[in-house]
Write a protein that holds these residues in place. Structure first.
Motif, PDB file in Angstrom:
ATOM      1  N   TYR A 216       0.841  -1.196   0.000  1.00 17.49           N
ATOM      2  CA  TYR A 216       0.000   0.000   0.000  1.00 17.49           C
ATOM      3  C   TYR A 216       0.875   1.243   0.000  1.00 17.49           C
ATOM      4  CZ  TYR A 216       0.926   0.460   5.032  1.00 17.49           C
ATOM      5  OH  TYR A 216       1.534   0.605   6.253  1.00 17.49           O
ATOM      6  N   MET A 217       0.237   2.372  -0.296  1.00 19.89           N
ATOM      7  CA  MET A 217       0.924   3.656  -0.310  1.00 19.89           C
ATOM      8  C   MET A 217       0.010   4.721   0.279  1.00 19.89           C
ATOM      9  SD  MET A 217       2.405   5.811  -3.559  1.00 19.89           S
ATOM     10  CE  MET A 217       3.552   4.505  -4.004  1.00 19.89           C
ATOM     11  N   VAL A 218       0.569   5.534   1.170  1.00 16.50           N
ATOM     12  CA  VAL A 218      -0.122   6.707   1.709  1.00 16.50           C
ATOM     13  C   VAL A 218       0.586   7.927   1.141  1.00 16.50           C
ATOM     14  CG1 VAL A 218      -0.845   7.944   3.786  1.00 16.50           C
ATOM     15  CG2 VAL A 218      -0.610   5.434   3.839  1.00 16.50           C
ATOM     16  N   PHE A 219      -0.172   8.832   0.516  1.00 16.17           N
ATOM     17  CA  PHE A 219       0.450  10.003  -0.090  1.00 16.17           C
ATOM     18  C   PHE A 219      -0.487  11.200  -0.038  1.00 16.17           C
ATOM     19  CE2 PHE A 219      -1.823   7.858  -3.490  1.00 16.17           C
ATOM     20  CZ  PHE A 219      -2.429   8.897  -4.205  1.00 16.17           C
ATOM     21  N   SER A 220       0.068  12.365  -0.285  1.00 20.18           N
ATOM     22  CA  SER A 220      -0.704  13.603  -0.376  1.00 20.18           C
ATOM     23  C   SER A 220      -0.067  14.475  -1.446  1.00 20.18           C
ATOM     24  CB  SER A 220      -0.742  14.337   0.972  1.00 20.18           C
ATOM     25  OG  SER A 220       0.567  14.725   1.357  1.00 20.18           O
ATOM     26  N   PHE A 221      -0.702  15.622  -1.723  1.00 17.54           N
ATOM     27  CA  PHE A 221      -0.187  16.548  -2.723  1.00 17.54           C
ATOM     28  C   PHE A 221       0.233  17.853  -2.055  1.00 17.54           C
ATOM     29  CE2 PHE A 221      -3.032  13.813  -5.207  1.00 17.54           C
ATOM     30  CZ  PHE A 221      -2.206  13.477  -6.259  1.00 17.54           C
ATOM     31  N   ASN A 222       1.334  18.425  -2.510  1.00 18.90           N
ATOM     32  CA  ASN A 222       1.796  19.753  -2.092  1.00 18.90           C
ATOM     33  C   ASN A 222       1.848  20.661  -3.298  1.00 18.90           C
ATOM     34  OD1 ASN A 222       2.091  19.128   0.576  1.00 18.90           O
ATOM     35  ND2 ASN A 222       4.318  19.024   0.572  1.00 18.90           N
ATOM     36  N   LYS A 223       1.187  21.797  -3.204  1.00 22.13           N
ATOM     37  CA  LYS A 223       1.218  22.722  -4.328  1.00 22.13           C
ATOM     38  C   LYS A 223       2.569  23.413  -4.397  1.00 22.13           C
ATOM     39  CE  LYS A 223      -1.021  26.591  -1.885  1.00 22.13           C
ATOM     40  NZ  LYS A 223      -2.184  27.520  -1.905  1.00 22.13           N
ATOM     41  N   GLN A 224       3.011  23.667  -5.621  1.00 19.39           N
ATOM     42  CA  GLN A 224       4.329  24.256  -5.841  1.00 19.39           C
ATOM     43  C   GLN A 224       4.274  25.707  -6.281  1.00 19.39           C
ATOM     44  OE1 GLN A 224       7.272  22.371  -5.122  1.00 19.39           O
ATOM     45  NE2 GLN A 224       5.518  21.394  -4.136  1.00 19.39           N
ATOM     46  N   SER A 225       3.061  26.245  -6.419  1.00 14.56           N
ATOM     47  CA  SER A 225       2.931  27.630  -6.881  1.00 14.56           C
ATOM     48  C   SER A 225       1.657  28.236  -6.310  1.00 14.56           C
ATOM     49  CB  SER A 225       2.890  27.677  -8.413  1.00 14.56           C
ATOM     50  OG  SER A 225       2.557  28.967  -8.878  1.00 14.56           O
ATOM     51  N   GLU A 226       1.734  29.498  -5.920  1.00 12.79           N
ATOM     52  CA  GLU A 226       0.555  30.211  -5.440  1.00 12.79           C
ATOM     53  C   GLU A 226      -0.291  30.737  -6.588  1.00 12.79           C
ATOM     54  OE1 GLU A 226      -0.491  30.381  -2.370  1.00 12.79           O
ATOM     55  OE2 GLU A 226       1.244  29.268  -1.626  1.00 12.79           O
ATOM     56  N   THR A 227       0.281  30.760  -7.777  1.00 10.98           N
ATOM     57  CA  THR A 227      -0.439  31.337  -8.924  1.00 10.98           C
ATOM     58  C   THR A 227      -0.820  30.300  -9.966  1.00 10.98           C
ATOM     59  OG1 THR A 227       1.665  31.838 -10.035  1.00 10.98           O
ATOM     60  CG2 THR A 227       0.712  33.558  -8.631  1.00 10.98           C
ATOM     61  N   ASN A 228      -0.256  29.077  -9.854  1.00 10.74           N
ATOM     62  CA  ASN A 228      -0.553  28.044 -10.854  1.00 10.74           C
ATOM     63  C   ASN A 228      -0.973  26.768 -10.125  1.00 10.74           C
ATOM     64  OD1 ASN A 228      -0.625  26.124 -12.885  1.00 10.74           O
ATOM     65  ND2 ASN A 228       1.235  26.842 -13.886  1.00 10.74           N
ATOM     66  N   PHE A 229      -2.292  26.521 -10.099  1.00 10.00           N
ATOM     67  CA  PHE A 229      -2.809  25.374  -9.357  1.00 10.00           C
ATOM     68  C   PHE A 229      -2.461  24.043 -10.019  1.00 10.00           C
ATOM     69  CE2 PHE A 229      -6.094  26.257 -12.460  1.00 10.00           C
ATOM     70  CZ  PHE A 229      -6.557  25.000 -12.844  1.00 10.00           C
ATOM     71  N   LEU A 230      -1.928  24.080 -11.217  1.00 13.15           N
ATOM     72  CA  LEU A 230      -1.572  22.859 -11.930  1.00 13.15           C
ATOM     73  C   LEU A 230      -0.223  22.300 -11.508  1.00 13.15           C
ATOM     74  CD1 LEU A 230      -2.715  23.869 -15.536  1.00 13.15           C
ATOM     75  CD2 LEU A 230      -3.931  22.415 -13.897  1.00 13.15           C
ATOM     76  N   LEU A 231       0.568  23.098 -10.772  1.00 15.70           N
ATOM     77  CA  LEU A 231       1.896  22.659 -10.347  1.00 15.70           C
ATOM     78  C   LEU A 231       1.827  22.045  -8.954  1.00 15.70           C
ATOM     79  CD1 LEU A 231       4.178  25.591 -11.580  1.00 15.70           C
ATOM     80  CD2 LEU A 231       3.918  23.311 -12.586  1.00 15.70           C
ATOM     81  N   ASN A 232       1.963  20.726  -8.891  1.00  8.21           N
ATOM     82  CA  ASN A 232       1.896  20.012  -7.620  1.00  8.21           C
ATOM     83  C   ASN A 232       2.985  18.943  -7.543  1.00  8.21           C
ATOM     84  OD1 ASN A 232      -0.864  20.897  -6.343  1.00  8.21           O
ATOM     85  ND2 ASN A 232      -1.305  20.497  -8.503  1.00  8.21           N
ATOM     86  N   ASN A 233       3.430  18.690  -6.326  1.00  7.02           N
ATOM     87  CA  ASN A 233       4.292  17.542  -6.057  1.00  7.02           C
ATOM     88  C   ASN A 233       3.484  16.493  -5.303  1.00  7.02           C
ATOM     89  OD1 ASN A 233       6.449  18.756  -7.254  1.00  7.02           O
ATOM     90  ND2 ASN A 233       7.684  18.956  -5.400  1.00  7.02           N
TER      91      ASN A 233
END
Length: 418
Positions: A216-233
């Motif tokens: 199994y895998m537990v994960f989440s997303f971190n946004k990489q930009s305050e102006t571009n919601f498409l950029l996530n890690n």
């Protein structure tokens, strides 16, 4: 006058939360819980989880510090042993540099010595501070930050499924099967298990075959930009797998996220996962002389400590020390626990250990409790410690024999946070 006892009253927990927030100001930042939520969480743990206890230190009837103690079970060379843990050591901002933290740690030792537990662990806020208190380093962690396509793409991910809180114990069964085979791992507590599913930011996916979770895998997303919601890690918080097939299916999932994810953060104690990945570079373009490309960033964290040397070795008499035959006088230096400042005779016959008080010995090894704690669980070797002047050996012709006696092929791995 100072005294330490368990936190029980709501008023005590209110004051403890204020101390914790002052000691760890980042705990109140952004999406972290409020003071009221922290108080409720601490009190729930104290009253409902036998493996967690909160203690406070009072001076003149004023709470000036506190800590959280944990009762864990650990895989030590395929034997399950109890191990004590301490976390959330916090001191009032106005009372720092008054040896309050030292008194809390001393009480931590006392609690577990009274339970006849010989081994403890913590995550240090300052590694050098706890090193001086006799804690030895555990295995390093390696943080990879790679593109999704760096993860191998297998032939299928059809066995992947989402998990919910109803699957909690099925997930625990998978984890505990892995922990039972892996030196150093802690078994999951009920609170730790529940926290995975209570975090609204967590995604939990699993490989399910024949009605059994095999990874199994537990994960989440971190946004990489305050102006571009498409950029996530994508941040991997926990990745457990029993088989190569389970590993590859979860890897295939990560590979398929390339359209939405910039990079994937993977924190792991596995030293050779760069053999598994494609492009291991972390995007910094940093070059280490002569031509070594920056891949992972490494860090020290979990630290271990033997609090009863004789008791610890007596608990290992069923463990085979690599078939070695050797009698060693072990002289241990422990500036914090006088009862550990002792000499014991370790007699190994074909790897089977006996602890003696008086016996002729082949060689004497003199070592600090911090280095001994790291040595016996396999983080470091005798040869390495000798070259680093961290161990003294009375007769150097026995260095190789001592090296083999304490050699551990698999470094300890622990993913439990506390």
């Amino acid at each position: 006058m100072r005294f330490i006892e368990k936190l029980l009253k709501e008023e005590d927990f209110i004051h403890f939360v204020d101390i914790v927030v002052g000691a760890y100001p980042g705990s109140m930042d952004g999406l972290q819980p409020t003071k009221e939520q922290l108080k409720a969480h601490f009190m729930h743990n104290q009253y409902n989880d036998a493996s967690i206890n909160y203690y406070g230190l009072w001076e003149d009837n004023e709470l000036v510090g506190g800590m959280r103690l944990h009762d864990f079970e650990m895989n030590l060379f395929s034997n399950i042993i109890p191990i004590g843990g301490v976390g959330l050591v916090a001191v009032d901002l106005l009372r720092k540099k008054e040896k309050i933290a030292k008194e809390l740690i001393a009480h931590f030792f006392k609690v577990f010595l009274e339970k006849n537990i010989h081994f403890v662990a913590l995550y240090p806020f300052k590694p050098d501070f706890y090193k001086k208190m006799g804690f030895g380093y555990g295995s390093k962690i390696h943080q990879y930050l790679v593109e999704p396509t760096s993860f191998p793409k297998g032939s299928t991910k059809r066995h992947l499924t989402y998990l919910t809180s109803q699957d909690k114990h099925r997930l625990a069964d998978c984890y505990n099967r892995v922990a039972a085979k892996r030196h150093g791992m802690f078994y999951k507590t009920e609170s730790e298990l529940s926290s995975i599913f209570k975090n609204p930011r967590n995604y939990i996916i699993a490989v399910e075959r024949e009605d059994k979770i095999q990874g199994y895998m537990v994960f989440s997303f971190n946004k990489q930009s305050e102006t571009n919601f498409l950029l996530n890690n994508l941040v991997i918080k926990e990745w457990i797998y029993e088989t190569p097939e389970a590993l590859l299916e979860l890897s295939t999932f990560l590979n398929s996220q390339a359209d939405q994810v910039n990079r994937i953060e993977w924190n792991t104690q596995e030293e050779n996962v760069h053999f598994f990945l494609g492009d291991v570079l972390n995007g910094t373009n940093h070059l280490i002389p002569s031509v070594y490309h920056a891949s992972s960033v490494s860090g020290v964290g979990l630290m271990y400590r033997i609090i009863n040397v004789r008791g610890f070795f007596e608990a290992l008499t069923a463990h085979n020390f690599n078939g070695q035959t050797l009698t060693c006088k072990l002289t241990v230096k422990d500036s914090l626990l006088p009862e550990n400042n002792q000499q014991i005779i370790i007699k190994a016959i074909k790897g089977n250990l006996n602890i003696l008080d008086n016996e002729n010995y082949d060689v004497e090894m003199m070592i600090d409790i911090a280095e001994l704690s790291s040595l016996v669980i396999g983080v470091v070797t005798v040869q390495e410690l000798f070259m680093l002047s961290k161990v003294k050996i009375s007769d150097e012709q026995y260095i190789q024999a001592l090296h083999q006696l304490f050699l551990v092929l698999e470094k300890p791995m622990c993913i439990t946070a506390f």
